[in-house]
Write a protein that holds these residues in place. Sequence first.
Motif, PDB file in Angstrom:
ATOM      1  N   SER A   1      20.965  46.628 -69.848  1.00  0.00           N
ATOM      2  CA  SER A   1      21.292  45.765 -68.700  1.00  0.00           C
ATOM      3  C   SER A   1      20.893  46.367 -67.363  1.00  0.00           C
ATOM      4  CB  SER A   1      22.801  45.483 -68.676  1.00  0.00           C
ATOM      5  OG  SER A   1      23.191  44.784 -69.826  1.00  0.00           O
ATOM      6  N   TYR A   2      21.000  47.703 -67.223  1.00  0.00           N
ATOM      7  CA  TYR A   2      20.856  48.322 -65.910  1.00  0.00           C
ATOM      8  C   TYR A   2      19.622  49.205 -65.747  1.00  0.00           C
ATOM      9  CZ  TYR A   2      25.630  46.695 -65.423  1.00  0.00           C
ATOM     10  OH  TYR A   2      26.745  45.910 -65.374  1.00  0.00           O
ATOM     11  N   ALA A   3      18.934  49.530 -66.827  1.00  0.00           N
ATOM     12  CA  ALA A   3      17.751  50.388 -66.713  1.00  0.00           C
ATOM     13  C   ALA A   3      16.500  49.528 -66.614  1.00  0.00           C
ATOM     14  CB  ALA A   3      17.651  51.321 -67.913  1.00  0.00           C
TER      15      ALA A   3
ATOM     16  N   GLU B   1      26.161  53.322 -63.116  1.00  0.00           N
ATOM     17  CA  GLU B   1      26.458  52.797 -64.448  1.00  0.00           C
ATOM     18  C   GLU B   1      25.721  53.586 -65.532  1.00  0.00           C
ATOM     19  OE1 GLU B   1      26.136  51.023 -61.750  1.00  0.00           O
ATOM     20  OE2 GLU B   1      27.525  49.340 -61.783  1.00  0.00           O
ATOM     21  N   ILE B   2      24.479  53.990 -65.239  1.00  0.00           N
ATOM     22  CA  ILE B   2      23.707  54.793 -66.190  1.00  0.00           C
ATOM     23  C   ILE B   2      24.346  56.177 -66.334  1.00  0.00           C
ATOM     24  CG2 ILE B   2      21.462  55.838 -66.680  1.00  0.00           C
ATOM     25  CD1 ILE B   2      21.367  52.803 -66.940  1.00  0.00           C
TER      26      ILE B   2
ATOM     27  N   THR C   1      24.654  48.819 -71.776  1.00  0.00           N
ATOM     28  CA  THR C   1      24.529  49.353 -70.414  1.00  0.00           C
ATOM     29  C   THR C   1      23.086  49.732 -70.111  1.00  0.00           C
ATOM     30  OG1 THR C   1      26.801  50.182 -70.415  1.00  0.00           O
ATOM     31  CG2 THR C   1      25.271  51.201 -68.850  1.00  0.00           C
TER      32      THR C   1
ATOM     33  N   ASP D   1      17.237  55.588 -57.485  1.00  0.00           N
ATOM     34  CA  ASP D   1      17.993  55.147 -58.654  1.00  0.00           C
ATOM     35  C   ASP D   1      17.451  55.731 -59.952  1.00  0.00           C
ATOM     36  OD1 ASP D   1      19.978  53.354 -57.347  1.00  0.00           O
ATOM     37  OD2 ASP D   1      18.161  52.307 -56.716  1.00  0.00           O
TER      38      ASP D   1
ATOM     39  N   ALA E   1      17.029  53.100 -62.852  1.00  0.00           N
ATOM     40  CA  ALA E   1      17.996  52.014 -62.902  1.00  0.00           C
ATOM     41  C   ALA E   1      17.596  50.881 -61.970  1.00  0.00           C
ATOM     42  CB  ALA E   1      19.374  52.538 -62.501  1.00  0.00           C
ATOM     43  N   GLU E   2      18.088  49.710 -62.273  1.00  0.00           N
ATOM     44  CA  GLU E   2      17.977  48.606 -61.318  1.00  0.00           C
ATOM     45  C   GLU E   2      18.627  49.079 -60.022  1.00  0.00           C
ATOM     46  OE1 GLU E   2      16.398  45.800 -61.752  1.00  0.00           O
ATOM     47  OE2 GLU E   2      16.034  45.983 -63.894  1.00  0.00           O
ATOM     48  N   ARG E   3      18.181  48.537 -58.901  1.00  0.00           N
ATOM     49  CA  ARG E   3      18.668  48.991 -57.592  1.00  0.00           C
ATOM     50  C   ARG E   3      20.193  48.985 -57.535  1.00  0.00           C
ATOM     51  NH1 ARG E   3      18.813  52.333 -54.249  1.00  0.00           N
ATOM     52  NH2 ARG E   3      18.857  51.889 -52.058  1.00  0.00           N
TER      53      ARG E   3
ATOM     54  N   LYS F   1      22.285  50.559 -59.500  1.00  0.00           N
ATOM     55  CA  LYS F   1      22.961  50.632 -60.796  1.00  0.00           C
ATOM     56  C   LYS F   1      22.923  52.023 -61.432  1.00  0.00           C
ATOM     57  CE  LYS F   1      24.211  46.390 -60.761  1.00  0.00           C
ATOM     58  NZ  LYS F   1      25.621  46.067 -60.587  1.00  0.00           N
TER      59      LYS F   1
END
Length: 100
Positions: A86-88, A17-18, A83, A48, A10-12, A14
């Motif tokens: 956007s976040y991975a 959310e995943i 999701t 992450d 994931a983005e730092r 995030k």
Amino acid sequence: MYMMREVFRAERGKAPEIVAAFKTLTAAFEEAGYTNRRIYVDYAGPMDTVVCQWEFDSLDQYFTMERGFFVSPDENVQSLIKTFNSYAATGDKEIYEVIQ
């Protein structure tokens, strides 16, 4: 029997959310007959990282569900895709044959 593992970095900050996105799949996974489903997050190694792992009886079973999932995605599936997109930062899919 086969085991699928999806690994997302994931983005730092995030990863939650995943994880939440994977949890929305619980009913669909149970309905499909998948077993031994687990969600893991990093303890050591790349930060992450979120791993979702499950088992299924046949590759046909998996690919039939996978294809059907994205044919006409409903609002929940569209949200799930958004999701992950956007976040991975990265994602990998691994399939193993269960020997023992």
